[in-house]
Design an enzyme around this catalytic site. Structure first.
Site, PDB file in Angstrom:
ATOM      1  N   GLU A  14       0.997  -1.110  -0.022  1.00  0.00           N
ATOM      2  CA  GLU A  14       0.149  -0.100  -0.015  1.00  0.00           C
ATOM      3  C   GLU A  14       0.979   1.151   0.137  1.00  0.00           C
ATOM      4  OE1 GLU A  14      -4.004  -0.723   2.066  1.00  0.00           O
ATOM      5  OE2 GLU A  14      -3.194   1.257   3.127  1.00  0.00           O
TER       6      GLU A  14
ATOM      7  N   GLU B 187     -13.411 -13.749  -4.706  1.00  0.00           N
ATOM      8  CA  GLU B 187     -11.926 -13.272  -5.089  1.00  0.00           C
ATOM      9  C   GLU B 187     -10.927 -13.693  -4.153  1.00  0.00           C
ATOM     10  OE1 GLU B 187     -14.761 -11.550  -4.456  1.00  0.00           O
ATOM     11  OE2 GLU B 187     -13.881  -9.506  -3.400  1.00  0.00           O
TER      12      GLU B 187
ATOM     13  N   SER C 252      -7.107   1.763  -2.323  1.00  0.00           N
ATOM     14  CA  SER C 252      -5.864   1.081  -2.420  1.00  0.00           C
ATOM     15  C   SER C 252      -6.249  -0.330  -2.970  1.00  0.00           C
ATOM     16  CB  SER C 252      -4.908   0.978  -1.332  1.00  0.00           C
ATOM     17  OG  SER C 252      -4.106  -0.103  -1.703  1.00  0.00           O
TER      18      SER C 252
ATOM     19  N   GLU D 188     -15.549 -11.329   4.843  1.00  0.00           N
ATOM     20  CA  GLU D 188     -14.399 -11.198   3.946  1.00  0.00           C
ATOM     21  C   GLU D 188     -13.821 -12.258   3.497  1.00  0.00           C
ATOM     22  OE1 GLU D 188     -11.043  -9.345   5.707  1.00  0.00           O
ATOM     23  OE2 GLU D 188     -10.319  -8.442   3.623  1.00  0.00           O
TER      24      GLU D 188
ATOM     25  N   LYS E 259     -14.967  -9.598   8.993  1.00  0.00           N
ATOM     26  CA  LYS E 259     -13.802 -10.603   8.537  1.00  0.00           C
ATOM     27  C   LYS E 259     -14.300 -12.031   8.200  1.00  0.00           C
ATOM     28  CE  LYS E 259     -10.232  -8.006   8.854  1.00  0.00           C
ATOM     29  NZ  LYS E 259      -9.355  -7.544   7.475  1.00  0.00           N
TER      30      LYS E 259
END
Lengths: 160, 592
Positions: free
Chosen positions: B285, B378, B331, B373, B370
């Site tokens: 990042e 992906e 980002s 996530e 999370k």
């Protein structure tokens, strides 16, 4: 992701109504009132469009629609029938009148007849307690009605 | 000057500013009045006080009715009694009535032992439920991260307030009326189909078991006991300054070594650190940030600024849902948890000589989002996720209790190498402003080619909801924006969208205080001072480290040398970067 589709004319109507109230979330009750007047009822697609226009979470709009019995998410009949169950009407047997409407139309409260002609609802007081028991068809008020008169009232509208 | 009001509470005379509630006046002199619906995140501008639960009722001399202390302001000469027999009996009746429509499965409720209603019933000495009545019946709604069991809802509306006022997500609202009234989603649809971003602040706020996180501890236990699987664990920075609270330790206790020891006792084959991946995140990042800023300064018009951090999954869900026009600004770097998973299932699995399917990666996170996530498509290869299970801080504490481990007596141990080594820059990811401070430490040195004299950027720290600061990159001013809590993020983003303020870089965390105030952390029950103490502990942990800049982590350096190549290079990009999706509501017009 929510994907909804709605007739472009209806979307236009909703947008116009929202704009006439300055797209303000504080005007939500007035907006819902007008939109229901124009479209007959407030299905979720309609609430989503209002949410988008006035930038108010759709959950809050649904909260309001589900709170007030005036707002409906189901379509109303061509001739919406409402029987008053307010105190004055209730003590003068309006429930029996309501039961007779249910029997004659073959529908329950909040339902629509198969031909779309009639819908049945109950409400609390129309301010005509002197005429109790009271029922409304559209905006017309019928006072001092008995279960026996129900059949005739329906017949008045059957072929209209 | 503020007008002061004189009053007496339980015989003690005091003076408080006009507009203070009885509750706050009492608490200011150490008198505790029990509450249930009241929920305040002090300093964060959030207070839920509908005055609806009536648990905080007190007697006010000269008034016929009892007054709700949370919703009644003090007045001159007021005489308040907080614990008379009349008050206590009224509180008992109120709680008794609540229990009449509450499931009595407390022994097996996920909130048992932490439930505020249970505590009230215990404190008030209720021994029977007097009023048998109708019970509400709602279906249980399970999303990838959050479980809603509205049969247990007490209508305190704390979740609704945090969802709408703190986070401006607006997935939850009071719906219907009378006995049927409940907090729900639009059209009572599943939470996963609503605008919910799974930040989980509603779970943190819920006083009872109506909202809880999905429990993954059994899957983890069964993976650990499967001899064919190698099970490794990574721990987020904010967990080590909070988990002690679950074992009676003071908020802000730093228990990193004990936590590592406990994880080894639980049977994990390797105990690694998400902090390692946080250093890796800074390399990626920070490099991306530097590339974008350098190009921008050189006048390249194709470069978009600000660059925004992308570590926080609640925040990622939020901008995918509400700012789909700005998807190219954050980002592309994955979160540290996902970077760890990607490296573990490639580099580390190759080193161990096992297939990715035989390696199980578990993460311990201060977070509820999370859980969602790690299930995103992906982040999977051939259907196998980079991170198999994500547990909250609370779930780890539950597992430690399950094995009867005496946590506070444990000897401190150290993380395994190589994926357990980290710098101070990685630790501060757990605090609001920490990610951008860590990025600044590295970006400064890479940009100026000079060594930083002082690594502490105190101008980036603090708990104000929206913060702006300018850091001097040896003559080049870099403007930085920071927001924590999604409502604050929205304020900052709207400024950016309108072009009102120019920022080079922005850090956003979905939870108040950053991950230390995460939804998966031990319940703070509205005592935000606990979150502040965790925040201080994070900076102490950073200061105690020898290495405090991510690019100085020797294991990160060798990971690039041996495996990844250059930061933001081809291999790094493939493994460590991601893409975002438009998840906003779409209205299609039809002719019909």
């Amino acid at each position: 992701m929510t994907r909804i589709s709605l007739n472009s004319k209806k979307i236009e109507t909703i947008k116009e109504i929202c704009a006439s109230f300055g797209n303000k979330p504080s005007e939500i009750i007035n907006i819902l009132h007008k939109v229901q007047g124009a479209l007959g009822f407030l299905p979720k697609e309609v609430q989503e469009v209002i949410s988008e226009e006035i930038r108010m979470p759709v959950a809050q709009i649904y909260g309001i629609v589900s709170f007030y019995s005036f707002f409906s998410m189901k379509p109303k009949g061509e001739h919406p029938i409402s029987v008053c169950l307010g105190t004055a009407c209730y003590v003068r047997d309006s429930e029996k009148v309501l039961d007779e409407f249910k029997r004659q139309l073959g529908v329950g409260i909040g339902e629509l007849t198969d031909d779309g002609k009639f819908s049945l609802d109950c409400l609390r007081c129309v301010g005509a307690c002197g005429l109790a028991p009271v029922a409304l068809v559209g905006e017309k008020v019928y006072g001092r009605i008995t279960p026996a008169q129900v059949k005739d009232i329906i017949a008045e509208y059957r072929d209209k | 000057m503020e007008k002061m009001i004189n009053l007496t509470i339980d015989g003690i005379k005091l003076q408080v500013p006009k507009g203070t509630t009885i509750l706050k006046a009492a608490r200011s002199i150490g008198i505790d009045i029990p509450t249930l619906c009241h929920y305040e995140l002090k300093g964060q501008g959030i207070e839920n006080r509908p005055g609806s639960c009536r648990v905080c009722m007190v007697e006010v001399e000269g008034k016929g009715n009892l007054a709700a202390a949370c919703a009644t302001n003090v007045s001159e000469g007021m005489v308040v009694k907080t614990h008379t027999l009349r008050v206590i009996m009224a509180r008992r009746t109120v709680v008794d009535l609540m229990l009449s429509d509450h499931p009595s499965d407390c022994l097996i409720c996920p909130q048992s032992g932490k439930c505020e209603l249970q505590k009230l019933a215990i404190d008030l000495g209720l021994r029977e439920v007097t009023y048998a009545g109708e019970k509400s019946e709602y279906r249980i709604d399970v999303s990838p991260a959050i479980i809603r069991d509205m049969n247990k809802c007490v209508m305190c509306r704390r979740c609704e307030t945090v969802c709408n006022s703190l986070q401006t997500v607006g997935s939850l609202s009071a719906i219907d009326r009378g006995f049927k009234a409940v907090v729900g989603t639009a059209f009572e649809q599943d939470l996963s189909k609503s605008t919910c971003v799974m930040c989980g602040q509603c779970v943190q706020a819920c006083p009872v078991g109506a909202l809880s996180e999905v429990d993954n501890t059994r899957q983890v236990m069964s993976a650990i006991s499967n001899p064919k699987k190698t099970v490794i664990v990574q721990t987020a920075p904010a967990v080590r300054v909070a988990i002690g609270e679950e074992f009676g330790m003071k908020p802000g206790s730093r228990v990193t070594g004990k936590m590592v020891a406990a994880l080894r006792m639980l049977g994990f084959d390797y105990v690694f650190d998400t902090d390692f991946a946080a250093d890796l995140t800074i390399m990626e990042e920070g490099t991306e940030m530097l590339q974008r800023i350098s190009k921008f300064i050189q006048g390249d018009k194709s470069v978009k600024l600000p660059i925004m951090t992308s570590c926080c999954p609640g925040w990622v869900n939020f901008f995918e849902t509400y700012y789909p026009d700005m998807l190219d600004i954050p980002s592309t770097a994955k979160s540290p948890m996902q970077m760890f998973g990607a490296i573990a299932k490639t580099y580390w699995a190759e080193r161990l000589g096992i297939s990715r399917e035989d390696l199980v990666v578990v993460s311990i996170m201060p977070c509820v989002a999370k859980k969602y996530e790690c299930q995103r498509d992906e982040f999977k290869t051939n259907g196998n996720p980079d991170v198999d299970y994500s547990l909250t801080t609370r779930e780890l504490a539950d597992m430690i209790k399950l094995l009867n481990i005496s946590f506070s007596d444990l000897q401190e141990e150290d993380f395994d190498r190589p994926l357990g080594e980290s710098t101070g820059a990685a630790v501060i990811f757990g605090a609001t402003g920490g990610v951008i401070e860590a990025a600044t430490r590295t970006a400064y040195e890479l940009f100026t080619k000079k060594e930083l004299g002082k690594v502490d950027f105190t101008e980036l720290r603090g708990l104000a909801g929206v913060r702006e600061a300018t850091v001097d990159f040896d003559g080049t001013p870099i403007h930085i924006g920071i927001a924590h809590g999604l409502g604050n993020a929205r304020k900052l983003l709207d400024k950016v969208r309108k072009g009102e303020t120019m920022f080079h870089a922005i850090e956003i965390m979905a939870c108040p205080g950053g991950c230390v105030g995460g939804a998966g952390q031990p319940y703070h029950h509205g005592d935000f001072s606990k979150v502040e103490k965790r925040l201080q502990a994070i900076y102490e942990e950073d200061a105690a480290k020898t290495l405090r800049k991510s690019h100085e982590n020797p294991y990160i350096q060798s990971l690039y040398k041996d495996y990844l190549g250059e930061p933001c290079g081809e291999k790094a990009h493939k493994l460590l970067h991601t893409i975002y999706f438009d998840k906003s509501a779409k209205i299609e017009e039809t002719e019909e």
